[in-house]
Design a protein around this motif. Structure first.
Motif, short mmCIF file in Angstrom:
data_model
loop_
_atom_site.label_atom_id
_atom_site.label_comp_id
_atom_site.label_asym_id
_atom_site.label_seq_id
_atom_site.Cartn_x
_atom_site.Cartn_y
_atom_site.Cartn_z
N GLU A 1 -9.96 3.77 10.61
CA GLU A 1 -9.61 2.92 9.46
C GLU A 1 -8.16 3.16 9.03
N SER B 1 2.38 1.61 3.43
CA SER B 1 3.52 0.72 3.73
C SER B 1 4.78 1.17 3.01
N GLN C 1 -5.92 1.64 11.57
CA GLN C 1 -5.92 0.19 11.40
C GLN C 1 -4.96 -0.22 10.29
N GLU C 2 -4.90 0.57 9.24
CA GLU C 2 -3.95 0.29 8.15
C GLU C 2 -2.51 0.34 8.68
N LYS D 1 2.62 -0.32 16.43
CA LYS D 1 1.95 -0.78 17.64
C LYS D 1 1.83 0.31 18.70
N SER E 1 0.85 -1.19 0.00
CA SER E 1 0.00 0.00 0.00
C SER E 1 0.88 1.25 0.00
N ILE F 1 -1.61 -0.21 11.76
CA ILE F 1 -1.46 -1.38 12.63
C ILE F 1 -1.11 -2.60 11.79
N GLU F 2 -1.79 -2.74 10.67
CA GLU F 2 -1.54 -3.88 9.78
C GLU F 2 -0.13 -3.83 9.17
N CYS F 3 0.47 -2.64 9.16
CA CYS F 3 1.85 -2.50 8.67
C CYS F 3 2.88 -2.65 9.81
N GLY F 4 2.39 -2.97 11.01
CA GLY F 4 3.31 -3.25 12.11
C GLY F 4 3.44 -2.18 13.17
#
Length: 124
Positions: A42, A6, A45-46, A53, A3, A48-51
């Motif tokens: 949202e 990312s 969350q993107e 934290k 993305s 978070i999905e890329c790491g």
């Protein structure tokens, strides 16, 4: 396919690594703290999905909407100016409160943390 987020994150990590190498400092000395001001759950969350934290938020009102709908494993820092009337909510919601600028504010944070049975971490 990566993305846009990312790809930007990879570039940030590369620049951080280069800077740390120049200074001779280990990677664990630096924390990337993305600010979530005006970002939707949202978008967070993107990240978070890329790491990612750990996040910084500077508005209690925005945190009130975001934190409950995101994973509980995320660490939150309060990075804005904190008003004493919002300390209880900040202590309840944030792992670390940055920029504590007065003794009165620190005392209020300590009082509220004690009521909640926690030891609140702060930066002065």
């Amino acid at each position: 396919m990566p993305s846009e987020f990312s790809e930007k994150l990879a570039l940030i990590h590369q620049k951080m690594e280069e800077s740390l190498n120049k200074c001779g400092r280990p990677e664990e000395d630096v924390v990337l703290l993305p600010a979530t001001k005006k970002q939707s759950a949202e978008k967070i969350q993107e990240a978070i999905e890329c790491g990612i934290k750990r996040f910084g938020e500077n508005r209690i009102q925005e945190a009130r909407e975001k934190i409950p709908v995101l994973p509980t494993s995320i660490r939150w820092d309060f990075i804005g100016g904190l008003q004493r009337n919002k300390v209880k909510e900040a202590v309840y919601s944030f792992d670390l409160i940055h920029s504590v600028e007065s003794l009165k504010l620190a005392q209020e944070i300590d009082k509220r943390a004690e009521q909640l049975g926690v030891a609140q971490k702060i930066l002065i």
